[in-house]
Design a protein around this motif. Structure first.
Motif, PDB file in Angstrom:
ATOM      1  N   ARG A 132       0.836  -1.217   0.000  1.00 45.22           N
ATOM      2  CA  ARG A 132       0.000   0.000   0.000  1.00 45.22           C
ATOM      3  C   ARG A 132       0.862   1.256   0.000  1.00 45.22           C
ATOM      4  O   ARG A 132       1.884   1.305   0.675  1.00 45.22           O
ATOM      5  CB  ARG A 132      -0.884   0.039   1.255  1.00 45.22           C
ATOM      6  CG  ARG A 132      -1.842  -1.132   1.375  1.00 45.22           C
ATOM      7  CD  ARG A 132      -2.840  -0.953   2.509  1.00 45.22           C
ATOM      8  NE  ARG A 132      -2.227  -0.987   3.831  1.00 45.22           N
ATOM      9  CZ  ARG A 132      -2.871  -0.708   4.953  1.00 45.22           C
ATOM     10  NH1 ARG A 132      -4.146  -0.335   4.905  1.00 45.22           N
ATOM     11  NH2 ARG A 132      -2.260  -0.771   6.107  1.00 45.22           N
ATOM     12  N   ARG A 134       0.776   5.018   1.309  1.00 41.33           N
ATOM     13  CA  ARG A 134       0.040   5.777   2.322  1.00 41.33           C
ATOM     14  C   ARG A 134       0.232   7.272   2.091  1.00 41.33           C
ATOM     15  O   ARG A 134       1.346   7.739   1.869  1.00 41.33           O
ATOM     16  CB  ARG A 134       0.525   5.403   3.733  1.00 41.33           C
ATOM     17  CG  ARG A 134       0.665   3.917   4.023  1.00 41.33           C
ATOM     18  CD  ARG A 134      -0.594   3.089   3.820  1.00 41.33           C
ATOM     19  NE  ARG A 134      -1.769   3.536   4.515  1.00 41.33           N
ATOM     20  CZ  ARG A 134      -2.223   3.023   5.657  1.00 41.33           C
ATOM     21  NH1 ARG A 134      -1.570   2.055   6.242  1.00 41.33           N
ATOM     22  NH2 ARG A 134      -3.333   3.487   6.215  1.00 41.33           N
ATOM     23  N   GLU A 144       4.078   0.652   2.289  1.00 38.60           N
ATOM     24  CA  GLU A 144       4.073  -0.425   3.290  1.00 38.60           C
ATOM     25  C   GLU A 144       3.867  -1.772   2.612  1.00 38.60           C
ATOM     26  O   GLU A 144       2.926  -1.929   1.832  1.00 38.60           O
ATOM     27  CB  GLU A 144       2.935  -0.210   4.289  1.00 38.60           C
ATOM     28  CG  GLU A 144       3.197   0.931   5.242  1.00 38.60           C
ATOM     29  CD  GLU A 144       2.020   1.183   6.161  1.00 38.60           C
ATOM     30  OE1 GLU A 144       2.157   2.051   7.029  1.00 38.60           O
ATOM     31  OE2 GLU A 144       0.975   0.531   6.000  1.00 38.60           O
ATOM     32  N   SER A 164      -8.105   1.557   7.491  1.00 39.00           N
ATOM     33  CA  SER A 164      -7.109   1.220   8.502  1.00 39.00           C
ATOM     34  C   SER A 164      -7.088  -0.277   8.792  1.00 39.00           C
ATOM     35  O   SER A 164      -8.106  -0.864   9.178  1.00 39.00           O
ATOM     36  CB  SER A 164      -7.418   1.988   9.791  1.00 39.00           C
ATOM     37  OG  SER A 164      -6.665   1.444  10.861  1.00 39.00           O
ATOM     38  N   TYR A 166      -5.438  -1.612  11.282  1.00 38.42           N
ATOM     39  CA  TYR A 166      -5.577  -1.774  12.730  1.00 38.42           C
ATOM     40  C   TYR A 166      -7.045  -1.652  13.155  1.00 38.42           C
ATOM     41  O   TYR A 166      -7.473  -2.342  14.085  1.00 38.42           O
ATOM     42  CB  TYR A 166      -4.690  -0.771  13.487  1.00 38.42           C
ATOM     43  CG  TYR A 166      -3.221  -1.157  13.532  1.00 38.42           C
ATOM     44  CD1 TYR A 166      -2.722  -2.195  12.745  1.00 38.42           C
ATOM     45  CD2 TYR A 166      -2.330  -0.489  14.368  1.00 38.42           C
ATOM     46  CE1 TYR A 166      -1.382  -2.543  12.777  1.00 38.42           C
ATOM     47  CE2 TYR A 166      -0.972  -0.840  14.412  1.00 38.42           C
ATOM     48  CZ  TYR A 166      -0.507  -1.869  13.611  1.00 38.42           C
ATOM     49  OH  TYR A 166       0.830  -2.227  13.654  1.00 38.42           O
ATOM     50  N   ALA A 167      -7.791  -0.797  12.476  1.00 36.75           N
ATOM     51  CA  ALA A 167      -9.222  -0.678  12.790  1.00 36.75           C
ATOM     52  C   ALA A 167      -9.930  -1.992  12.445  1.00 36.75           C
ATOM     53  O   ALA A 167     -10.790  -2.467  13.191  1.00 36.75           O
ATOM     54  CB  ALA A 167      -9.847   0.487  12.031  1.00 36.75           C
ATOM     55  N   SER A 225       8.217  -0.901   5.879  1.00 42.29           N
ATOM     56  CA  SER A 225       7.772   0.403   5.397  1.00 42.29           C
ATOM     57  C   SER A 225       8.952   1.207   4.882  1.00 42.29           C
ATOM     58  O   SER A 225      10.041   1.162   5.450  1.00 42.29           O
ATOM     59  CB  SER A 225       7.106   1.189   6.527  1.00 42.29           C
ATOM     60  OG  SER A 225       6.052   0.445   7.088  1.00 42.29           O
ATOM     61  N   TYR A 227       9.817   5.008   4.251  1.00 39.47           N
ATOM     62  CA  TYR A 227       9.366   6.375   4.520  1.00 39.47           C
ATOM     63  C   TYR A 227      10.230   7.371   3.759  1.00 39.47           C
ATOM     64  O   TYR A 227      11.442   7.190   3.664  1.00 39.47           O
ATOM     65  CB  TYR A 227       9.482   6.704   6.015  1.00 39.47           C
ATOM     66  CG  TYR A 227       8.480   6.002   6.879  1.00 39.47           C
ATOM     67  CD1 TYR A 227       7.268   6.612   7.181  1.00 39.47           C
ATOM     68  CD2 TYR A 227       8.740   4.743   7.396  1.00 39.47           C
ATOM     69  CE1 TYR A 227       6.334   5.972   7.986  1.00 39.47           C
ATOM     70  CE2 TYR A 227       7.813   4.094   8.193  1.00 39.47           C
ATOM     71  CZ  TYR A 227       6.610   4.718   8.489  1.00 39.47           C
ATOM     72  OH  TYR A 227       5.692   4.078   9.271  1.00 39.47           O
TER      73      TYR A 227
END
Ligand code: GLP
Length: 240
Positions: A132, A134, A144, A164, A166-167, A225, A227
């Motif tokens: 993904r 982000r 990621e 999300s 995590y959600a 990830s 960044y």
């Protein structure tokens, strides 16, 4: 403005002057700063000296150059705490940005030996591989690559991954996220990643690998990830 008697080199004095002007908002974010020629005239120094100051500020991420257009003031970097086990979505909301996600791929694979070892699985196991990009508002911040055991998340869908993760884990799967180990290193962006992140090569990036467990100790993700080093700085609280 410059002190030619000072032990501080002239190019450093020019850097300090420009930093100060940027901090005071004389040159706001994304604005064009004076050209090399203008700065040369302004300070009465050689063009080489001015160029050295600007190059250093570009390397420090305070300025960026656009071919044929000039040198501009960079956006302030995002400060990412390293202490909390937060999600990208939470991090962005916390800072007042709208989190965005572009799902590049979602597949079920046999993990390579290193990923398998991190997940505590055999290479015969099947894991979801999720790639993904982000975003913070419309700016790509990170890529990621996540590996999640299919056994743990048989119901993971493309749709869930648009939002999300995590959600999904906490609210849909009703699992409790526990803790994680992170490894961090510097690298140069690979060509495909630079494309995803819309950055020009060569570009510095920060790689963070997170291995996370549920409260009951089961490892639920390995995430690699990438960044943008021009958009992030990392902070951690340390004590003694
Ligand atoms: C961070 C972490 C990842 C984690 C992700 C979940 O970016 N580096 O390891 O998987 O957050 O974020 P979200 O819940 O927004 O998908």
């Amino acid at each position: 403005m410059l002190d030619k008697q000072s032990a501080i080199p002239i190019y450093v004095q020019i850097e300090d002057y420009l930093k100060e002007q940027i901090a005071q908002g004389v040159y706001p974010v994304k604005s064009l700063i004076p050209s090399e020629r203008e700065l040369t005239d302004m300070f009465g120094v050689s063009r080489m000296t001015v160029r050295q100051s600007l190059t250093n500020l570009v390397k420090d991420g305070l300025l960026y150059r656009e071919k044929g257009r000039g040198t501009f003031v960079a956006e302030e970097k995002m400060e990412q705490p390293l202490n909390g086990l937060t999600s990208f979505t939470e991090d962005m909301k916390e800072r007042g940005f709208t989190p965005g996600t572009k799902l590049i791929s979602f597949s079920q694979i046999h993990p390579d030996p290193q990923i398998a070892a991190r997940l505590g699985l055999s290479s015969e196991a099947v894991v979801h591989k999720v790639v993904r990009i982000r975003y913070a508002d419309d700016t790509p911040m990170a890529i990621e690559r996540s590996y999640l055991p299919v056994d743990l998340f048989p119901a993971l869908t493309e749709e869930a991954l648009q939002g999300s993760l995590y959600a999904f884990i906490e609210n849909k799967e009703k699992l409790v996220i526990g803790q994680a180990t992170q490894r961090m290193e510097a690298a140069l962006a690979k060509t495909d990643d630079a494309g995803y992140l819309q950055i020009a090569l060569p570009a510095a990036v920060v790689l963070i690998e997170r291995v996370s467990t549920l409260e009951d100790g089961r490892i639920f993700e390995v995430v690699r990830s990438t960044y943008r080093a021009d958009r992030y700085k990392f902070i951690s609280e340390i004590g003694r």
